[in-house]
Design a protein around this motif. Structure first.
Motif, PDB file in Angstrom:
ATOM      1  N   LEU A 187       0.701   4.125  -2.781  1.00 33.32           N
ATOM      2  CA  LEU A 187       0.472   5.538  -2.461  1.00 33.32           C
ATOM      3  C   LEU A 187       1.550   6.416  -3.089  1.00 33.32           C
ATOM      4  O   LEU A 187       1.258   7.501  -3.607  1.00 33.32           O
ATOM      5  N   TRP A 193      -8.389  -2.192   3.422  1.00 30.62           N
ATOM      6  CA  TRP A 193      -7.224  -1.870   4.240  1.00 30.62           C
ATOM      7  C   TRP A 193      -7.601  -1.747   5.720  1.00 30.62           C
ATOM      8  O   TRP A 193      -6.947  -2.346   6.586  1.00 30.62           O
ATOM      9  N   GLU A 194      -8.635  -0.993   6.019  1.00 32.75           N
ATOM     10  CA  GLU A 194      -9.030  -0.803   7.413  1.00 32.75           C
ATOM     11  C   GLU A 194      -9.437  -2.138   8.054  1.00 32.75           C
ATOM     12  O   GLU A 194      -9.068  -2.418   9.199  1.00 32.75           O
ATOM     13  N   ALA A 207      -5.369   2.331  11.033  1.00 30.39           N
ATOM     14  CA  ALA A 207      -5.280   2.177   9.585  1.00 30.39           C
ATOM     15  C   ALA A 207      -4.624   3.382   8.920  1.00 30.39           C
ATOM     16  O   ALA A 207      -3.728   3.242   8.080  1.00 30.39           O
ATOM     17  N   ASP A 208      -5.061   4.590   9.267  1.00 29.18           N
ATOM     18  CA  ASP A 208      -4.486   5.790   8.650  1.00 29.18           C
ATOM     19  C   ASP A 208      -3.013   5.956   9.018  1.00 29.18           C
ATOM     20  O   ASP A 208      -2.177   6.267   8.153  1.00 29.18           O
ATOM     21  N   ALA A 210      -5.033   3.754  -4.759  1.00 28.38           N
ATOM     22  CA  ALA A 210      -5.059   3.355  -3.342  1.00 28.38           C
ATOM     23  C   ALA A 210      -6.349   3.763  -2.642  1.00 28.38           C
ATOM     24  O   ALA A 210      -6.665   3.217  -1.576  1.00 28.38           O
ATOM     25  N   GLU A 211      -7.086   4.692  -3.219  1.00 31.32           N
ATOM     26  CA  GLU A 211      -8.257   5.233  -2.525  1.00 31.32           C
ATOM     27  C   GLU A 211      -9.283   4.162  -2.177  1.00 31.32           C
ATOM     28  O   GLU A 211      -9.840   4.156  -1.086  1.00 31.32           O
ATOM     29  N   ALA A 225      -0.922   3.379   7.167  1.00 33.94           N
ATOM     30  CA  ALA A 225      -0.763   3.733   5.757  1.00 33.94           C
ATOM     31  C   ALA A 225       0.279   4.839   5.595  1.00 33.94           C
ATOM     32  O   ALA A 225       1.146   4.771   4.713  1.00 33.94           O
ATOM     33  N   ASP A 226       0.214   5.853   6.461  1.00 33.85           N
ATOM     34  CA  ASP A 226       1.183   6.952   6.393  1.00 33.85           C
ATOM     35  C   ASP A 226       2.597   6.455   6.678  1.00 33.85           C
ATOM     36  O   ASP A 226       3.555   6.861   6.006  1.00 33.85           O
ATOM     37  N   LEU A 266       0.837  -1.202   0.000  1.00 34.57           N
ATOM     38  CA  LEU A 266       0.000   0.000   0.000  1.00 34.57           C
ATOM     39  C   LEU A 266       0.873   1.254   0.000  1.00 34.57           C
ATOM     40  O   LEU A 266       0.578   2.224  -0.713  1.00 34.57           O
ATOM     41  N   ALA A 315      -8.279   2.287   0.892  1.00 33.31           N
ATOM     42  CA  ALA A 315      -8.116   3.050   2.134  1.00 33.31           C
ATOM     43  C   ALA A 315      -9.386   3.745   2.603  1.00 33.31           C
ATOM     44  O   ALA A 315      -9.359   4.445   3.617  1.00 33.31           O
TER      45      ALA A 315
END
Length: 208
Positions: free
Chosen positions: A153, A174-175, A188-189, A164-165, A192-193, A149, A168
């Motif tokens: 991104l 993803w979540e 999750a956020d 990726a949207e 991802a970051d 992921l 996410a």
């Protein structure tokens, strides 16, 4: 790990490439420094020497040597993926993609995600999308979904795409994958970051 039908594993000696592990993988314990981007934690002088040596090898390693490394065990595959990624040898895209989607061996996938992020094209994004479509629904599997992921991104930001949207979004694949484990639930956020930052840290070195 092996959760698809295993791709063949062949010792480099069997194809007259017996030197490749000592030359590219175990020399100076390179594979350990590549693992998890460990070389970034080296002292400045040691890191600079490591980067210079890896760049030089990436430019001169032969196709036969790369093929031998990608056909062997995880240390060799990890190293080979970094070599083709550093030099952006996109002729290895299909093979790297096959290995990522097969996801046979622990740790090697880190290198595949790096290489695809380095190649930087729409075909690389499509491979990462295919990987995430295949493996995010398997909530019990902790393979290379995070780095995949992160790589996607990075590619989205460079290509102006938004692949990726759909992974996410709230309550998306993803979540649900992140939330499947109690100790990662609700991150999750942040995950991802962090994955994107990790891939960026690995890739930005070679743009300098």
């Amino acid at each position: 790990m092996s959760h698809d039908a295993a791709m063949s594993v062949q010792h480099p000696q069997d194809i007259d490439q017996g030197h490749v592990v000592a030359r590219y993988v175990s020399n100076e314990r390179r594979y350990l420094k590549l693992l998890g981007g460990g070389f970034l934690r080296l002292g400045e002088a040691e890191r600079a020497a490591f980067i210079a040596a890896l760049r030089a090898d990436a430019l001169q390693v032969s196709p036969e040597e790369i093929g031998a490394l990608l056909g062997y065990e995880w240390r060799s595959r990890l190293t080979a993926a970094w070599l083709v990624g550093v030099a952006r040898r996109i002729e290895w895209r299909e093979r790297v993609g096959e290995l990522l989607l097969a996801s046979e061996l622990t740790y090697a996938g880190q290198g595949y995600c790096f290489a695809l992020a380095q190649f930087g094209g729409k075909n690389d994004a499509e491979i990462l999308v295919s990987y995430l479509d295949r493996y995010l629904p398997h909530l019990e599997c902790r393979y290379d979904q995070g780095l995949a992921l992160g790589a996607l991104l990075r590619l989205d930001s460079r290509l102006g795409t938004s692949h990726a949207e759909r992974f996410a979004v709230r309550d998306g694949l993803w979540e649900r994958w992140v939330d499947a484990l109690p100790h990662t639930r609700g991150t999750a956020d942040a995950w991802a970051d962090a994955s994107r930052s990790r891939i960026d840290a690995w890739c930005n070195l070679w743009d300098a």
